[in-house]
Motif scaffolding. Structure first.
Motif, mmCIF file in Angstrom:
data_model
loop_
_atom_site.group_PDB
_atom_site.id
_atom_site.type_symbol
_atom_site.label_atom_id
_atom_site.label_comp_id
_atom_site.label_asym_id
_atom_site.label_seq_id
_atom_site.Cartn_x
_atom_site.Cartn_y
_atom_site.Cartn_z
ATOM 1 N N GLY A 60 0.833 -1.193 0.000
ATOM 2 C CA GLY A 60 0.000 0.000 0.000
ATOM 3 C C GLY A 60 0.870 1.246 0.000
ATOM 4 N N GLU A 61 0.489 2.223 0.782
ATOM 5 C CA GLU A 61 1.224 3.480 0.842
ATOM 6 C C GLU A 61 2.527 3.318 1.625
ATOM 7 N N GLU A 62 3.538 4.101 1.247
ATOM 8 C CA GLU A 62 4.810 4.054 1.963
ATOM 9 C C GLU A 62 4.663 4.733 3.320
ATOM 10 N N LEU A 63 5.270 4.105 4.328
ATOM 11 C CA LEU A 63 5.251 4.660 5.681
ATOM 12 C C LEU A 63 6.505 5.486 5.916
ATOM 13 N N LYS A 64 6.314 6.727 6.370
ATOM 14 C CA LYS A 64 7.423 7.615 6.686
ATOM 15 C C LYS A 64 7.084 8.418 7.936
ATOM 16 N N GLY A 65 8.130 8.927 8.600
ATOM 17 C CA GLY A 65 7.927 9.848 9.713
ATOM 18 C C GLY A 65 7.331 9.194 10.949
ATOM 19 N N GLU A 66 6.471 9.929 11.646
ATOM 20 C CA GLU A 66 5.908 9.470 12.907
ATOM 21 C C GLU A 66 4.988 8.264 12.707
ATOM 22 N N ILE A 67 4.990 7.402 13.706
ATOM 23 C CA ILE A 67 4.092 6.243 13.723
ATOM 24 C C ILE A 67 2.869 6.656 14.530
ATOM 25 N N THR A 68 1.777 6.879 13.852
ATOM 26 C CA THR A 68 0.624 7.518 14.491
ATOM 27 C C THR A 68 -0.493 6.567 14.901
ATOM 28 N N ASP A 69 -0.424 5.308 14.483
ATOM 29 C CA ASP A 69 -1.481 4.372 14.869
ATOM 30 C C ASP A 69 -0.921 2.965 14.993
ATOM 31 N N ILE A 70 -1.715 2.086 15.585
ATOM 32 C CA ILE A 70 -1.277 0.715 15.828
ATOM 33 C C ILE A 70 -1.062 -0.048 14.524
ATOM 34 N N ALA A 71 -1.872 0.253 13.511
ATOM 35 C CA ALA A 71 -1.715 -0.442 12.225
ATOM 36 C C ALA A 71 -0.322 -0.206 11.660
ATOM 37 N N ALA A 72 0.154 1.050 11.724
ATOM 38 C CA ALA A 72 1.506 1.361 11.248
ATOM 39 C C ALA A 72 2.549 0.715 12.144
ATOM 40 N N ALA A 73 2.286 0.687 13.452
ATOM 41 C CA ALA A 73 3.218 0.052 14.389
ATOM 42 C C ALA A 73 3.343 -1.442 14.097
ATOM 43 N N GLU A 74 2.245 -2.077 13.697
ATOM 44 C CA GLU A 74 2.278 -3.500 13.360
ATOM 45 C C GLU A 74 3.183 -3.766 12.160
ATOM 46 N N VAL A 75 3.136 -2.864 11.169
ATOM 47 C CA VAL A 75 3.988 -3.035 9.993
ATOM 48 C C VAL A 75 5.453 -2.910 10.391
ATOM 49 N N VAL A 76 5.782 -1.914 11.197
ATOM 50 C CA VAL A 76 7.155 -1.731 11.671
ATOM 51 C C VAL A 76 7.596 -2.954 12.472
ATOM 52 N N TRP A 77 6.706 -3.441 13.309
ATOM 53 C CA TRP A 77 7.022 -4.603 14.144
ATOM 54 C C TRP A 77 7.295 -5.836 13.283
ATOM 55 N N ASN A 78 6.384 -6.126 12.363
ATOM 56 C CA ASN A 78 6.469 -7.354 11.568
ATOM 57 C C ASN A 78 7.570 -7.317 10.510
ATOM 58 N N LYS A 79 7.787 -6.129 9.916
ATOM 59 C CA LYS A 79 8.728 -6.030 8.803
ATOM 60 C C LYS A 79 10.144 -5.639 9.225
ATOM 61 N N ILE A 80 10.276 -4.949 10.342
ATOM 62 C CA ILE A 80 11.594 -4.469 10.758
ATOM 63 C C ILE A 80 12.055 -5.121 12.060
#
Length: 288
Positions: free
Chosen positions: A133-153
């Motif tokens: 989907g969309e590229e994630l940059k900058g602040e992590i503002t919600d749990i959905a984005a945090a899940e991507v960071v957690w799972n992928k990084i």
């Protein structure tokens, strides 16, 4: 991600334990019903581009459409193995009423029932559950984005690094203690990429297909461990807890009565049908 799944991941990191499909439901002993009524799979569950396939079993034919546009590597792998007669003489080794039937293990060709479900083609390949989907940059503002960071990084870093980054390790411990990914949100995406050496664009994930009634999906032993085994969903409400964990690559278009008959076969404590009831695959063809 549901809270219970999130808590499980946090507890198990960095060691991820994968539960087998057989442990999701407790055993329900029942006799086979050979007069199952076929219920068509809803039409609006898949993409337009399809490959037709017929799984011929000792209980009857199961007709499929395979979604090569949705899961190209998975469909290519299934067609290749089937064309090489890989699945011939295998049987559905795990059947659980109101859940699924699972097959495709080459170990079912030998006389040892204890190794059923442990075999494959000798290689593994990646899941095709999500589209970027969309590229994630900058602040992590919600749990959905945090899940991507957690799972992928975070998770790959903790699994693969001989000596994990100290700051990342500390944040993982915070998450474990809080039983939440909220501690991740105090830093930016770029912070985590820098600390772990993650250099490719990080994007959100868009689920390609849900694990619904009548769908055929890849069985696995964890992320990106696909081989030859597959399962067909018999639970009419679907299995949302499996969404994103198993690649969906098609659906049954005719023959769900056969699937339900196989689903109800008498079985042992490992959900393996008794020897006198086994449903063998005698061939897989691809009509034009």
């Amino acid at each position: 991600m549901k809270n219970k799944n999130l808590k499980l991941i946090l507890i198990l990191v960095p060691l991820i334990l994968v539960l087998s499909l057989a442990t999701i439901y407790s055993q329900i002993k029942t006799n086979p019903n050979t007069n199952q009524k076929e219920e068509p799979v809803p039409e609006a569950t898949g993409p337009k581009a399809t490959t037709k396939a017929i799984i011929t079993t000792t209980y009857g034919d199961i007709e499929l459409e395979l979604w090569g546009e949705l899961a190209p590597k998975t469909v290519e792998n299934f067609v290749k193995l089937a064309s090489e007669n890989f699945y011939n003489s295998t049987y559905f080794h795990r059947v659980i009423p109101d859940f699924m039937i699972q097959g495709g293990c080459p170990n079912t060709k030998d006389t040892n029932r204890g190794n059923d479900g442990q075999g494959g083609p000798g290689y593994q390949f990646e899941d095709e559950c999500y589209a970027p989907g969309e590229e994630l940059k900058g602040e992590i503002t919600d749990i959905a984005a945090a899940e991507v960071v957690w799972n992928k990084i975070i998770v790959p870093h903790m699994q693969q690094a001989k000596t994990p980054d100290a700051e990342i390790d500390a944040i993982v411990k915070e998450c474990q203690k809080a039983r939440s990914l909220s501690p991740l949100m105090k830093n930016t995406v770029e912070y985590y990429k820098t600390r772990t050496g993650f250099s490719v664009p990080l994007t959100t994930q868009v689920l390609k297909a849900k694990v619904l009634y009548g769908n055929i999906c890849m069985a696995n032993s964890g992320p990106n461990t696909n081989g030859s085994q597959f399962f067909i969903v018999t639970k009419r409400d679907g299995t949302p807890w499996l969404d994103g964990k198993h690649t969906v690559f098609g659906k049954v278009t005719r023959g769900m009565d056969i699937v339900h008959t196989i689903e109800q076969l008498p079985r042992d404590r490992a959900d393996n049908p008794n020897p006198e009831n086994q449903a063998f695959i005698t061939g897989i063809s691809f009509p034009k």
